[in-house]
Design an enzyme around this catalytic site. Structure first.
Site, short mmCIF file in Angstrom:
data_model
loop_
_atom_site.label_atom_id
_atom_site.label_comp_id
_atom_site.label_asym_id
_atom_site.label_seq_id
_atom_site.Cartn_x
_atom_site.Cartn_y
_atom_site.Cartn_z
N GLU A 118 6.79 -10.92 4.85
CA GLU A 118 5.46 -10.86 4.71
C GLU A 118 5.01 -9.45 5.00
O GLU A 118 3.92 -8.94 4.62
CB GLU A 118 4.82 -11.74 5.75
CG GLU A 118 3.43 -11.78 5.73
CD GLU A 118 3.00 -13.08 6.62
OE1 GLU A 118 1.86 -12.65 7.44
OE2 GLU A 118 3.47 -14.03 6.70
N ARG A 130 -0.48 -14.29 1.03
CA ARG A 130 -0.18 -13.20 1.82
C ARG A 130 -0.10 -12.07 0.94
O ARG A 130 1.00 -11.19 1.12
CB ARG A 130 0.98 -12.91 2.79
CG ARG A 130 0.80 -14.20 4.02
CD ARG A 130 -0.33 -13.83 4.77
NE ARG A 130 -0.26 -15.13 5.85
CZ ARG A 130 -0.82 -16.20 5.62
NH1 ARG A 130 -1.74 -16.41 4.75
NH2 ARG A 130 -0.82 -17.10 6.47
N SER A 159 4.09 -12.43 11.72
CA SER A 159 5.03 -13.04 11.17
C SER A 159 5.76 -12.16 10.17
O SER A 159 4.85 -11.25 9.35
CB SER A 159 4.36 -14.09 10.31
OG SER A 159 3.82 -15.28 11.03
#
Length: 267
Positions: A262, A93, A167
């Protein structure tokens, strides 16, 4: 916008995709042509141009797996750039566009390599279990896209109906010694082995710390997927950030593991 084939051979196709193309429209385009590579990334909200920034990923696949190069414009030097995959500094990510080139480069198009050989990733996130339920033994690209879409809809809230950014935390990665200590204390811990490292399920950690379904005013932890923080209507960015810090603190105290966000925090 726009999707165009710039090169193809017997085994693969190179697509240049404008940054403004909706990501799921690109997935539908490739699935309808039986091109494999991004079917596991179905239903991820956003645009094709945003995909390399976050190095979006799901169900065992990352954008970095299929990105050949990124074309952009440097706002400071006023130059056009072509950045090859190896130069994008892709990570979990993460990418150069999220760090050194953040707010400095406008991504204009992305070149993807898709396979004509139906190279499917099936060993992640319950895909095989769903195949068994549907009596599918020889799946197509379309089958996997449909299965991933069904799994996502069953677990994740639609951002158009319940505010969320997907997320919120990364799955932490730890070494073997730390993992063995964690496993000794929590033998039911959910993890994925990556060579000598272990990726621990952040959702499992958060749920064990008691946050799944928990709510403070209009900020909450989604009751079907604890990685998702949701806005029930009038929560401010500061309230959501403060809520996330409470989760990070409790997971740190309970497991000695620091969760990393994230999402990007602006301002």
């Amino acid at each position: 916008k726009g999707i165009k084939i710039i090169c193809e051979d017997e085994s693969s196709v190179l697509l240049e995709v404008g940054s403004g193309v909706i990501w799921n429209d690109l997935v539908d385009y490739t699935v309808s042509r039986n091109l494999s590579g991004i079917e596991n990334l179905t239903l991820i909200p956003g645009t094709a141009g945003a995909a390399p920034v976050q190095n979006i990923g799901a169900y065992g696949v990352e954008a970095a797996d299929v990105i050949v190069r990124v074309n952009g414009f440097h706002l400071e030097t006023r130059e056009w750039l072509t950045i090859d995959n190896s130069e994008c500094e892709f990570g979990y990510r993460d990418s150069i566009f999220k760090n050194r080139l953040r707010n400095r480069v406008v991504i204009c198009s992305v070149v993807f390599r898709l396979s004509k050989n139906c190279e499917l990733r099936l060993d992640y996130g319950g895909i095989r279990e769903e195949m068994a339920k549907r009596n599918i033994s020889d799946p197509t690209v379309s089958d996997i896209s449909d299965i991933v879409a069904a799994i996502r809809r069953s677990k994740l809230p639609d951002p158009a109906e319940l505010g969320n950014a997907g997320s919120f935390f990364k799955n932490p990665v730890i070494g073997g010694d730390r993992f063995r200590r964690l496993y000794k204390s929590y033998p039911l811990v959910k993890f994925f082995r990556q060579g000598d490292l272990y990726k621990i399920s952040a959702a499992w950690l958060i749920e064990q710390a008691g946050w799944k379904g928990y709510r403070i005013n209009d900020t909450g932890c989604y009751d079907r997927q604890s990685l998702i923080l949701v806005n029930y209507g009038r929560a401010t960015g500061r309230e959501i950030l403060a809520f996330s810090e409470k989760i990070r603190d409790s997971v740190s105290v309970m497991f000695g593991i620091a969760l990393e966000r994230e999402v990007n925090v602006i301002g």
